[in-house]
Design a protein around this motif. Structure first.
Motif, PDB file in Angstrom:
ATOM      1  N   LEU A  66       4.921  -3.114  -6.799  1.00 23.16           N
ATOM      2  CA  LEU A  66       3.583  -2.614  -7.097  1.00 23.16           C
ATOM      3  C   LEU A  66       3.136  -1.810  -5.891  1.00 23.16           C
ATOM      4  CD1 LEU A  66       1.971  -5.796  -8.693  1.00 23.16           C
ATOM      5  CD2 LEU A  66       3.442  -4.073  -9.739  1.00 23.16           C
ATOM      6  N   GLY A  67       3.084  -0.496  -6.046  1.00 29.61           N
ATOM      7  CA  GLY A  67       2.761   0.393  -4.940  1.00 29.61           C
ATOM      8  C   GLY A  67       1.323   0.860  -4.979  1.00 29.61           C
ATOM      9  N   GLN A  68       0.851   1.394  -3.843  1.00 24.81           N
ATOM     10  CA  GLN A  68      -0.520   1.884  -3.733  1.00 24.81           C
ATOM     11  C   GLN A  68      -1.506   0.812  -4.220  1.00 24.81           C
ATOM     12  OE1 GLN A  68      -1.102   4.810  -2.242  1.00 24.81           O
ATOM     13  NE2 GLN A  68       0.159   6.441  -3.088  1.00 24.81           N
ATOM     14  N   TYR A  69      -1.265  -0.427  -3.773  1.00 28.70           N
ATOM     15  CA  TYR A  69      -2.142  -1.571  -4.059  1.00 28.70           C
ATOM     16  C   TYR A  69      -2.174  -1.939  -5.542  1.00 28.70           C
ATOM     17  CZ  TYR A  69      -3.550  -0.594   0.688  1.00 28.70           C
ATOM     18  OH  TYR A  69      -3.524  -0.367   2.035  1.00 28.70           O
ATOM     19  N   GLY A  70      -1.158  -1.548  -6.272  1.00 32.45           N
ATOM     20  CA  GLY A  70      -1.067  -1.900  -7.680  1.00 32.45           C
ATOM     21  C   GLY A  70      -1.298  -0.747  -8.622  1.00 32.45           C
ATOM     22  N   ALA A  71      -1.666   0.433  -8.095  1.00 34.35           N
ATOM     23  CA  ALA A  71      -1.879   1.601  -8.965  1.00 34.35           C
ATOM     24  C   ALA A  71      -0.573   2.140  -9.516  1.00 34.35           C
ATOM     25  CB  ALA A  71      -2.613   2.701  -8.203  1.00 34.35           C
ATOM     26  N   GLU A  72       0.527   1.922  -8.788  1.00 34.59           N
ATOM     27  CA  GLU A  72       1.853   2.380  -9.212  1.00 34.59           C
ATOM     28  C   GLU A  72       2.769   1.173  -9.414  1.00 34.59           C
ATOM     29  OE1 GLU A  72       1.716   6.461  -6.486  1.00 34.59           O
ATOM     30  OE2 GLU A  72       3.228   4.926  -6.084  1.00 34.59           O
ATOM     31  N   GLU A 119      12.449   2.564 -14.021  1.00 35.58           N
ATOM     32  CA  GLU A 119      11.419   3.576 -14.209  1.00 35.58           C
ATOM     33  C   GLU A 119      10.186   3.256 -13.364  1.00 35.58           C
ATOM     34  OE1 GLU A 119      10.650   3.739 -18.360  1.00 35.58           O
ATOM     35  OE2 GLU A 119      12.619   4.599 -18.852  1.00 35.58           O
ATOM     36  N   ALA A 120       9.499   4.312 -12.944  1.00 38.79           N
ATOM     37  CA  ALA A 120       8.276   4.175 -12.153  1.00 38.79           C
ATOM     38  C   ALA A 120       7.091   4.735 -12.931  1.00 38.79           C
ATOM     39  CB  ALA A 120       8.421   4.896 -10.824  1.00 38.79           C
ATOM     40  N   ASP A 121       6.000   3.997 -12.912  1.00 40.99           N
ATOM     41  CA  ASP A 121       4.737   4.448 -13.503  1.00 40.99           C
ATOM     42  C   ASP A 121       3.847   4.907 -12.352  1.00 40.99           C
ATOM     43  OD1 ASP A 121       2.486   4.934 -14.978  1.00 40.99           O
ATOM     44  OD2 ASP A 121       2.001   2.823 -15.334  1.00 40.99           O
ATOM     45  N   ILE A 122       3.612   6.223 -12.258  1.00 38.78           N
ATOM     46  CA  ILE A 122       2.875   6.793 -11.132  1.00 38.78           C
ATOM     47  C   ILE A 122       1.756   7.673 -11.679  1.00 38.78           C
ATOM     48  CG2 ILE A 122       3.032   8.187  -9.029  1.00 38.78           C
ATOM     49  CD1 ILE A 122       5.989   7.475  -8.891  1.00 38.78           C
ATOM     50  N   PRO A 123       0.536   7.141 -11.778  1.00 43.33           N
ATOM     51  CA  PRO A 123      -0.585   7.958 -12.261  1.00 43.33           C
ATOM     52  C   PRO A 123      -0.939   9.059 -11.257  1.00 43.33           C
ATOM     53  CG  PRO A 123      -1.102   5.591 -12.276  1.00 43.33           C
ATOM     54  CD  PRO A 123       0.144   5.763 -11.480  1.00 43.33           C
ATOM     55  N   PRO A 124      -1.607  10.105 -11.708  1.00 40.18           N
ATOM     56  CA  PRO A 124      -2.015  11.163 -10.779  1.00 40.18           C
ATOM     57  C   PRO A 124      -3.038  10.645  -9.775  1.00 40.18           C
ATOM     58  CG  PRO A 124      -3.004  11.492 -12.946  1.00 40.18           C
ATOM     59  CD  PRO A 124      -2.003  10.397 -13.103  1.00 40.18           C
ATOM     60  N   PRO A 125      -3.054  11.200  -8.558  1.00 40.35           N
ATOM     61  CA  PRO A 125      -3.985  10.722  -7.534  1.00 40.35           C
ATOM     62  C   PRO A 125      -5.406  11.201  -7.803  1.00 40.35           C
ATOM     63  CG  PRO A 125      -2.743  12.580  -6.698  1.00 40.35           C
ATOM     64  CD  PRO A 125      -2.160  12.240  -8.034  1.00 40.35           C
ATOM     65  N   PRO A 126      -6.404  10.490  -7.277  1.00 41.14           N
ATOM     66  CA  PRO A 126      -7.785  10.974  -7.391  1.00 41.14           C
ATOM     67  C   PRO A 126      -7.949  12.311  -6.673  1.00 41.14           C
ATOM     68  CG  PRO A 126      -7.698   8.685  -6.610  1.00 41.14           C
ATOM     69  CD  PRO A 126      -6.305   9.223  -6.549  1.00 41.14           C
ATOM     70  N   ALA A 127      -8.706  13.222  -7.255  1.00 39.75           N
ATOM     71  CA  ALA A 127      -8.923  14.535  -6.637  1.00 39.75           C
ATOM     72  C   ALA A 127      -9.618  14.410  -5.285  1.00 39.75           C
ATOM     73  CB  ALA A 127      -9.748  15.408  -7.570  1.00 39.75           C
ATOM     74  N   ALA A 128     -10.402  13.366  -5.115  1.00 34.11           N
ATOM     75  CA  ALA A 128     -11.155  13.194  -3.869  1.00 34.11           C
ATOM     76  C   ALA A 128     -10.246  13.022  -2.662  1.00 34.11           C
ATOM     77  CB  ALA A 128     -12.088  11.992  -3.992  1.00 34.11           C
ATOM     78  N   ILE A 129      -9.034  12.498  -2.864  1.00 34.91           N
ATOM     79  CA  ILE A 129      -8.120  12.305  -1.739  1.00 34.91           C
ATOM     80  C   ILE A 129      -7.756  13.648  -1.111  1.00 34.91           C
ATOM     81  CG2 ILE A 129      -5.807  11.556  -1.069  1.00 34.91           C
ATOM     82  CD1 ILE A 129      -7.692   9.242  -1.462  1.00 34.91           C
ATOM     83  N   ALA A 130      -7.446  14.628  -1.933  1.00 39.27           N
ATOM     84  CA  ALA A 130      -7.100  15.956  -1.411  1.00 39.27           C
ATOM     85  C   ALA A 130      -8.276  16.574  -0.676  1.00 39.27           C
ATOM     86  CB  ALA A 130      -6.640  16.863  -2.550  1.00 39.27           C
ATOM     87  N   GLU A 131      -9.479  16.335  -1.168  1.00 38.85           N
ATOM     88  CA  GLU A 131     -10.672  16.881  -0.504  1.00 38.85           C
ATOM     89  C   GLU A 131     -10.842  16.269   0.884  1.00 38.85           C
ATOM     90  OE1 GLU A 131     -13.860  16.154  -3.187  1.00 38.85           O
ATOM     91  OE2 GLU A 131     -12.977  17.340  -4.812  1.00 38.85           O
ATOM     92  N   GLY A 136       0.805  -1.207   0.000  1.00 36.64           N
ATOM     93  CA  GLY A 136       0.000   0.000   0.000  1.00 36.64           C
ATOM     94  C   GLY A 136       0.841   1.260   0.000  1.00 36.64           C
ATOM     95  N   ARG A 137       2.130   1.136   0.198  1.00 32.33           N
ATOM     96  CA  ARG A 137       3.031   2.290   0.183  1.00 32.33           C
ATOM     97  C   ARG A 137       3.142   2.873  -1.226  1.00 32.33           C
ATOM     98  NH1 ARG A 137       6.289   4.176   4.789  1.00 32.33           N
ATOM     99  NH2 ARG A 137       6.488   2.431   6.228  1.00 32.33           N
ATOM    100  N   PRO A 138       3.405   4.175  -1.339  1.00 30.79           N
ATOM    101  CA  PRO A 138       3.820   4.694  -2.644  1.00 30.79           C
ATOM    102  C   PRO A 138       5.061   3.940  -3.121  1.00 30.79           C
ATOM    103  CG  PRO A 138       3.307   6.490  -1.146  1.00 30.79           C
ATOM    104  CD  PRO A 138       3.296   5.223  -0.322  1.00 30.79           C
ATOM    105  N   VAL A 139       5.131   3.695  -4.398  1.00 33.94           N
ATOM    106  CA  VAL A 139       6.163   2.804  -4.913  1.00 33.94           C
ATOM    107  C   VAL A 139       7.573   3.337  -4.646  1.00 33.94           C
ATOM    108  CG1 VAL A 139       6.195   3.767  -7.260  1.00 33.94           C
ATOM    109  CG2 VAL A 139       6.721   1.357  -6.907  1.00 33.94           C
TER     110      VAL A 139
END
Length: 286
Positions: free
Chosen positions: A103-109, A117-129, A79-82
């Motif tokens: 595989l970080g963030q449960y497989g999202a990264e 190289e790392a593949d890191i998609p942008p986070p959902p906007a809802a997290i910041a909210e 679950g950690r950031p990659v």
């Protein structure tokens, strides 16, 4: 006086189920088609008060360094950031882990040692909210000392440092779950933590994808907490369908025994997992 056998020479703890024994035998018989996947916190690394101070057990990473060249694939699924897992794990300077994937963030990264190289998609906007609303919620509950860990794609509430971590977590559970649901997110319980995150990714989906990508026919998965349950469920389903042989290892603790009755093999914390990995390396001749 009876001589005590050194841990490195002691017999490897055996799986307690037929399915687990068959999976371990398959790994040893055809390691090139085997996948070894492991959680990070509580599995490879002991749980500590400050998440930034977590470190993989040194004997565990040394054993993985030996095992890596022998198996088809070794992966850390966390679950950690990659990039956090990479930094805290010390994996990138190990020659035996030149084909490791994290595989970080449960497989999202994802990070792959072969490319660096790392593949890191942008986070959902809802997290910041949700992050912006949590301080007020904590103050309203009289729990302002709860530590917040911002992970980009998730935010984690840590109660471990409080006088009564379990009671604090109990009081937080309902309000945090309601806040998460109102933003289309999930609130997942863990070992003195509640993690608010995107429910569309989990370790089960991550493992299914990894098995498909690698063509693995035997899988060993080790985890310690509720976030590992989807990995267990996925592998049990694949095992029942005859798609893979799977050995489910529970890294047990007094805080979270939920995986133990679902496992094929239980070890007592990261120290004993390190022992088991060393013996696996010995058995593979690595």
């Amino acid at each position: 006086m009876m001589a005590i056998m050194p841990s490195s020479e002691a017999p490897q703890p055996a799986p307690t189920t037929d399915a687990g024994r068959a999976a371990l035998d398959a790994v040893v018989a055809d390691p090139a088609r085997a996948l070894l996947a492991l959680d990070f916190d509580g599995t490879l690394a002991p749980i500590v008060d400050d998440p930034e101070q977590a470190a993989v057990h040194p004997r565990a990473v040394a054993a993985l360094d030996r095992i890596g060249p022998c198996l088809g694939k070794v992966a850390v699924v966390t679950g950690r950031p990659v990039l956090t897992a990479l930094r805290l794990g010390g994996f990138d300077d190990r020659p035996g882990l030149s084909r490791l994937s994290i595989l970080g963030q449960y497989g999202a990264e994802r990070w792959d040692a072969q490319t660096g190289e790392a593949d890191i998609p942008p986070p959902p906007a809802a997290i910041a909210e949700v992050e912006s609303r949590l301080p007020r919620l904590l103050d309203d509950l009289g729990l302002g000392d709860v530590a917040l860990e911002k992970k980009g794609r998730a935010v984690v509430l840590h109660t471990r440092r409080l006088a009564d971590p379990a009671e604090a977590q109990r009081r937080l559970a309902g309000p945090v779950a309601a806040l998460a649901r109102s933003h289309g997110l999930a609130a997942e319980q863990g070992r003195n933590v509640i993690e608010v995150r995107d429910p569309s990714v989990d370790k089960g989906r991550a493992l299914r994808d990894l098995v498909a990508q690698t063509g693995a026919t035997a899988v060993v998965y080790a985890g310690d907490d509720l976030g590992d349950l989807p990995a267990y469920v996925a592998l049990q389903s694949m095992r029942a369908a005859g798609e893979v042989r799977a050995l489910l290892v529970a890294v047990a603790s007094a805080e979270q025994p939920a995986l133990v009755p679902r496992s094929d093999l239980a070890v007592d914390g990261p120290e004993e997992l390190a022992d088991w990995l060393e013996r696996l390396a010995d058995r593979l001749g690595c």
